[in-house]
Design a protein around this motif. Sequence first.
Motif, PDB file in Angstrom:
ATOM      1  N   UNK A 254      69.433  87.319  12.064  1.00 41.85           N
ATOM      2  CA  UNK A 254      68.317  87.987  11.375  1.00 41.85           C
ATOM      3  C   UNK A 254      68.491  89.508  11.446  1.00 41.85           C
ATOM      4  N   UNK A 255      68.952  90.016  12.578  1.00 49.41           N
ATOM      5  CA  UNK A 255      69.227  91.459  12.693  1.00 49.41           C
ATOM      6  C   UNK A 255      70.416  91.881  11.832  1.00 49.41           C
ATOM      7  N   UNK A 256      71.468  91.069  11.807  1.00 48.67           N
ATOM      8  CA  UNK A 256      72.647  91.417  10.989  1.00 48.67           C
ATOM      9  C   UNK A 256      72.251  91.507   9.513  1.00 48.67           C
ATOM     10  N   UNK A 257      71.380  90.605   9.084  1.00 47.25           N
ATOM     11  CA  UNK A 257      70.949  90.595   7.685  1.00 47.25           C
ATOM     12  C   UNK A 257      70.199  91.886   7.357  1.00 47.25           C
ATOM     13  N   UNK A 258      69.401  92.398   8.317  1.00 44.98           N
ATOM     14  CA  UNK A 258      68.688  93.662   8.097  1.00 44.98           C
ATOM     15  C   UNK A 258      69.662  94.817   7.909  1.00 44.98           C
ATOM     16  N   UNK A 259      70.863  94.686   8.426  1.00 42.85           N
ATOM     17  CA  UNK A 259      71.868  95.737   8.267  1.00 42.85           C
ATOM     18  C   UNK A 259      72.455  95.717   6.852  1.00 42.85           C
ATOM     19  N   UNK A 260      73.069  94.601   6.467  1.00 44.02           N
ATOM     20  CA  UNK A 260      73.854  94.636   5.228  1.00 44.02           C
ATOM     21  C   UNK A 260      73.351  93.715   4.126  1.00 44.02           C
ATOM     22  N   UNK A 261      72.244  93.008   4.352  1.00 45.46           N
ATOM     23  CA  UNK A 261      71.700  92.089   3.349  1.00 45.46           C
ATOM     24  C   UNK A 261      72.782  91.300   2.608  1.00 45.46           C
ATOM     25  N   UNK A 262      73.501  90.442   3.341  1.00 42.09           N
ATOM     26  CA  UNK A 262      74.585  89.667   2.715  1.00 42.09           C
ATOM     27  C   UNK A 262      74.062  88.490   1.909  1.00 42.09           C
ATOM     28  N   UNK A 263      74.896  87.989   0.992  1.00 43.04           N
ATOM     29  CA  UNK A 263      74.581  86.741   0.277  1.00 43.04           C
ATOM     30  C   UNK A 263      74.653  85.558   1.209  1.00 43.04           C
ATOM     31  N   UNK A 264      75.573  85.645   2.173  1.00 44.26           N
ATOM     32  CA  UNK A 264      75.779  84.510   3.065  1.00 44.26           C
ATOM     33  C   UNK A 264      76.290  84.966   4.417  1.00 44.26           C
ATOM     34  N   UNK A 265      75.959  84.192   5.426  1.00 47.51           N
ATOM     35  CA  UNK A 265      76.571  84.318   6.743  1.00 47.51           C
ATOM     36  C   UNK A 265      77.346  83.022   6.953  1.00 47.51           C
ATOM     37  N   UNK A 266      78.651  83.149   7.171  1.00 46.67           N
ATOM     38  CA  UNK A 266      79.523  81.977   7.256  1.00 46.67           C
ATOM     39  C   UNK A 266      79.991  81.793   8.697  1.00 46.67           C
ATOM     40  N   UNK A 267      79.710  80.629   9.253  1.00 46.08           N
ATOM     41  CA  UNK A 267      80.111  80.336  10.628  1.00 46.08           C
ATOM     42  C   UNK A 267      81.477  79.672  10.622  1.00 46.08           C
ATOM     43  N   UNK A 268      82.304  80.074  11.540  1.00 48.29           N
ATOM     44  CA  UNK A 268      83.712  79.688  11.543  1.00 48.29           C
ATOM     45  C   UNK A 268      84.116  79.377  12.982  1.00 48.29           C
ATOM     46  N   UNK A 269      84.994  78.411  13.165  1.00 45.26           N
ATOM     47  CA  UNK A 269      85.509  78.126  14.517  1.00 45.26           C
ATOM     48  C   UNK A 269      84.873  76.899  15.132  1.00 45.26           C
ATOM     49  N   UNK A 270      85.435  76.481  16.257  1.00 44.94           N
ATOM     50  CA  UNK A 270      85.087  75.214  16.890  1.00 44.94           C
ATOM     51  C   UNK A 270      83.599  74.936  16.984  1.00 44.94           C
ATOM     52  N   UNK A 271      82.849  75.889  17.509  1.00 43.42           N
ATOM     53  CA  UNK A 271      81.430  75.662  17.760  1.00 43.42           C
ATOM     54  C   UNK A 271      80.641  75.435  16.458  1.00 43.42           C
ATOM     55  N   UNK A 272      81.138  76.006  15.357  1.00 44.30           N
ATOM     56  CA  UNK A 272      80.470  75.836  14.063  1.00 44.30           C
ATOM     57  C   UNK A 272      80.475  74.377  13.620  1.00 44.30           C
ATOM     58  N   UNK A 273      81.383  73.577  14.222  1.00 43.48           N
ATOM     59  CA  UNK A 273      81.452  72.147  13.886  1.00 43.48           C
ATOM     60  C   UNK A 273      80.377  71.328  14.593  1.00 43.48           C
ATOM     61  N   UNK A 274      79.549  71.972  15.403  1.00 43.65           N
ATOM     62  CA  UNK A 274      78.492  71.235  16.119  1.00 43.65           C
ATOM     63  C   UNK A 274      77.404  70.754  15.163  1.00 43.65           C
ATOM     64  N   UNK A 275      77.491  71.173  13.888  1.00 46.62           N
ATOM     65  CA  UNK A 275      76.596  70.645  12.864  1.00 46.62           C
ATOM     66  C   UNK A 275      75.137  70.903  13.152  1.00 46.62           C
TER      67      UNK A 275
END
Lengths: 321, 321
Positions: A254-275
């Motif tokens: 939520x803080x990162x979005x306040x910085x750059x207002x991205x279209x998406x935040x993409x999670x990558x790497x092993x832990x992102x597979x925790x669904x």
Amino acid sequence: MVTDVEKNLVIGIDIGGTGTKIGIVDARGEILARDEGIATASYATFEEFVDAMNDVIKRLITATGSEGRIRGVGVGAPDSNFYTGNIEHAFNLPWKGVLPLADMLSKKSGIPVYVTNDANAAAIGEMTYGTAKGMKNFIVITLGTGVGSGIVINGQLVYGCDGFAGELGHVTMVRGNEGRMCGCGRRGCLEAYCSATGVARTAKEMLVSMNEPSMLRDIKEITSRDVYEAARKGDKIALEIFEKTGTMLGEAIADFIAFSSPEAVILFGGLARAGKYLLEPLQKAVDKNILHTFKGKAKILVSKLRDSDAAILGASALAWE
Amino acid sequence: MVTDVEKNLVIGIDIGGTGTKIGIVDARGEILARDEGIATASYATFEEFVDAMNDVIKRLITATGSEGRIRGVGVGAPDSNFYTGNIEHAFNLPWKGVLPLADMLSKKSGIPVYVTNDANAAAIGEMTYGTAKGMKNFIVITLGTGVGSGIVINGQLVYGCDGFAGELGHVTMVRGNEGRMCGCGRRGCLEAYCSATGVARTAKEMLVSMNEPSMLRDIKEITSRDVYEAARKGDKIALEIFEKTGTMLGEAIADFIAFSSPEAVILFGGLARAGKYLLEPLQKAVDKNILHTFKGKAKILVSKLRDSDAAILGASALAWE
């Protein structure tokens, strides 16, 4: 025989503390040939290591008949600087100081070499072959042993004034002395909680603070994988660990979005597979903590690149730029 | 009489909840003529307000003999969107909904109109005429009634996917229920502590929690200005208020640096004039909280633009882009 002008292939190299992977990649993101056999730490000097990479490059080029078709080499390496092409004081590599990677490898191979850290490589990989295709503003967060990030704004990777921008694993989430010690020497960093190792630490903490039975109590050295397996089986403490982890990651996002207002935040790497175990509390925390202006705008996505390909693809994408 | 091709002047407009300021500016940042007499809230409809601005523009152009020399109009306005040129649901303006500012004013004036919020305008102003001249990566933080920010990366202002990026006043500094209520409806935002109003709130809080004598105890409605005057006279509680404010701002800035690794963070607005009382604890907190990678790189600077000129200059700079 191909002609010299058709430089339609790139090489991707992922340098890790344990192993180094090299692959030849085409414009659609197909890995035509690969070698994952270089044991990074087994080389006494950095130059011997570069020679070993160069030998593999030559062999892969010959094996695929790609002579003259390689546009460039992209390398993802820890603590590496896009501007200088150097690896600078990497903690988890055996050679100390400033290592002139791009310079040395390009001289030996005769191919232009571009260098960045693995999280930035992941972001370029997502933009070139993955979930971020066509996006101009997004953030990739890598959830592995550590937490890294690659930030794209106006279609460009953010390197900052020194080549090292985008260290979102080291924003402070718990202030003061109750923050966990982080590998960087500071306290309370996102990475100390939301990396794979952070999840294992949370597990140990919660097994002490809670009395519930848990299958995690029988495991000597708990990993994030164990926590995932336990969560799948409905283990209450394991579910609570992901709830905590996802919530903090969502608050940070939520803080990162306040910085750059991205279209998406993409999670990558092993832990992102925790669904859903990770994603549901994460999305809830984003929705709860986000400024009204940004509500419902940035999508939270999980990378679709195959784990086994992503590191090579990400690095290779740098060479198309 | 000047020819039509010499469009070497711009107009800057700063729309505030109370007053609206308009000025004609040359390429060196000199304000050739200005009008600060428009009372924003006195117009029943948005169109009447735009007509009033257009009348002032015409009058200033005639007074300075600038016919045909105006390259564009830049407007700094609350909740305004650079991409659409609209003001969208501004809290502190009398007209509700989406207001087509750029469209309406450009049609009436015959001059291209560009719109952004005041913090972004401040960043472009610093880049064009001020402290950030020649910088490609910096962050301006505006410390006024609220806390705003304008972020420049690779020489471009960061607007994000929706035109609203750079809301650094609303990163969460105090998590959970002990965070102060913020004007945005959330809790614990940087703005709730480090704005001028935040400083006044901290003053009230500390006068309750501390027993020290203080000249602030005699003031009915304390402002940040009162705290500054008391600090200058050595008032212990006032000094402590700035210590707290500067420390939190420094902690936040350390996180911002981890995002974009800027050359400089430039403080702008009334509170930035508190000098060493704010800056010393701020710099100390940055040094203490920053990731080793970024240590000593980003300079913390205070805007040198005159307060009375900055709003018009910042807005006008948008029209050069």
